[in-house]
Scaffold this active site. Sequence first.
Site, PDB file in Angstrom:
ATOM      1  N   GLU A  95       2.452   1.214  -1.061  1.00 37.28           N
ATOM      2  CA  GLU A  95       2.507  -0.152  -1.587  1.00 37.28           C
ATOM      3  C   GLU A  95       1.499  -0.339  -2.711  1.00 37.28           C
ATOM      4  O   GLU A  95       0.370   0.130  -2.631  1.00 37.28           O
ATOM      5  CB  GLU A  95       2.192  -1.126  -0.446  1.00 37.28           C
ATOM      6  CG  GLU A  95       2.268  -2.589  -0.805  1.00 37.28           C
ATOM      7  CD  GLU A  95       2.027  -3.449   0.426  1.00 37.28           C
ATOM      8  OE1 GLU A  95       1.309  -4.453   0.294  1.00 37.28           O
ATOM      9  OE2 GLU A  95       2.551  -3.127   1.511  1.00 37.28           O
ATOM     10  N   ASP A  97      -0.042  -3.619  -4.747  1.00 40.27           N
ATOM     11  CA  ASP A  97      -0.073  -5.078  -4.603  1.00 40.27           C
ATOM     12  C   ASP A  97      -0.751  -5.790  -5.754  1.00 40.27           C
ATOM     13  O   ASP A  97      -1.818  -5.386  -6.206  1.00 40.27           O
ATOM     14  CB  ASP A  97      -0.869  -5.476  -3.348  1.00 40.27           C
ATOM     15  CG  ASP A  97      -0.156  -5.157  -2.059  1.00 40.27           C
ATOM     16  OD1 ASP A  97       1.017  -4.795  -2.107  1.00 40.27           O
ATOM     17  OD2 ASP A  97      -0.792  -5.294  -1.000  1.00 40.27           O
ATOM     18  N   GLU A  99      -2.011  -9.642  -5.577  1.00 43.56           N
ATOM     19  CA  GLU A  99      -2.139 -10.769  -4.669  1.00 43.56           C
ATOM     20  C   GLU A  99      -3.019 -11.821  -5.337  1.00 43.56           C
ATOM     21  O   GLU A  99      -4.158 -11.542  -5.714  1.00 43.56           O
ATOM     22  CB  GLU A  99      -2.766 -10.329  -3.345  1.00 43.56           C
ATOM     23  CG  GLU A  99      -1.936  -9.281  -2.618  1.00 43.56           C
ATOM     24  CD  GLU A  99      -2.654  -8.707  -1.408  1.00 43.56           C
ATOM     25  OE1 GLU A  99      -1.958  -8.343  -0.450  1.00 43.56           O
ATOM     26  OE2 GLU A  99      -3.900  -8.625  -1.428  1.00 43.56           O
ATOM     27  N   THR A 113      -5.912  -6.697  -6.128  1.00 42.86           N
ATOM     28  CA  THR A 113      -4.972  -5.580  -6.147  1.00 42.86           C
ATOM     29  C   THR A 113      -5.310  -4.655  -4.993  1.00 42.86           C
ATOM     30  O   THR A 113      -6.449  -4.602  -4.523  1.00 42.86           O
ATOM     31  CB  THR A 113      -5.032  -4.799  -7.472  1.00 42.86           C
ATOM     32  OG1 THR A 113      -6.357  -4.286  -7.675  1.00 42.86           O
ATOM     33  CG2 THR A 113      -4.641  -5.699  -8.641  1.00 42.86           C
ATOM     34  N   GLY A 193     -12.292 -16.447   2.563  1.00 42.60           N
ATOM     35  CA  GLY A 193     -12.269 -15.800   3.867  1.00 42.60           C
ATOM     36  C   GLY A 193     -11.713 -16.658   4.982  1.00 42.60           C
ATOM     37  O   GLY A 193     -12.000 -16.422   6.162  1.00 42.60           O
TER      38      GLY A 193
END
Length: 289
Positions: A95, A97, A99, A113, A193
Amino acid sequence: MAVLFKMPVVLGFFVGLLMLGLASSAEFHELFQPGWANDHFIYEGELLKLKLDNFSGAGFASKSRYLFGKVSMQIKLVEGDSAGTMSSEGPYHNEFDFEFLGNTTGEPYLLQTNVYVNGVGNREQRMNLWFDPTKDFHSYSLLWNQRQVVFLVDETPIRVHTNMEHKGIPFPKDQAMGVYSSIWNADDWATQGGLVKTDWSHAPFVASYKGFEIDACECPVSVTADEIAKKCSSSAEKRFWWDEPTMSELSLHQSHQLVWVRANHLVYDYCTDTARFPIKPVECEHHRH
């Protein structure tokens, strides 16, 4: 909020409708199909909008799978307070990514990433972008060949994952991959978070897409892994553009761009996180960037 744009593949699972060949710029429905929550899709001419509310997000996937090439799409992110929304999926897979981690009003988006190889990820990098991704469309691209994976924003490289198999480090080069994007709520971790929760009074959150481009080697469902690797690699009879010598590494100008991005916008790199990785990950010892 975060919109995810990624290219994962589940081992041994291929979904393809078209014959092997090259695909290129096209309308959304030519290359992609809704994956879930069809009622959260909005079509406005060339624009596709995905909506997130407190009932559901939405996502789409490519109709076929690809081995090597370039995938791009233009995205305009959710404006204002978009804290807490995110997107991901994935059992055992490769994968790449993009994001986009959501924000509270007045704070910048974080672009994260990640790279998974044979089901192993934990290779996150995060950066602040040099523009506001909610004010206009910007291009987000993945270039993938046998030598490197390059993440690009408006054609500026922001990350390179180099093939270092000669060092005993696995590289994703023998499995076809699909293209996915989605928007959904992840206020358990996406913003600071998970400290900042989604404020549903700002819903619906809408991410906009256009400019869908795939220039890659397309793989039908019936092709085996060995056949895919052979058909999607250059030979004496054919030469794919992504196998040209100039595509084996960044140009000098691109290298300078990458150095600038890392110096001015990188805020987190797993390679320097000694709390998570007391022993530096092996690929970090060898990557030049």
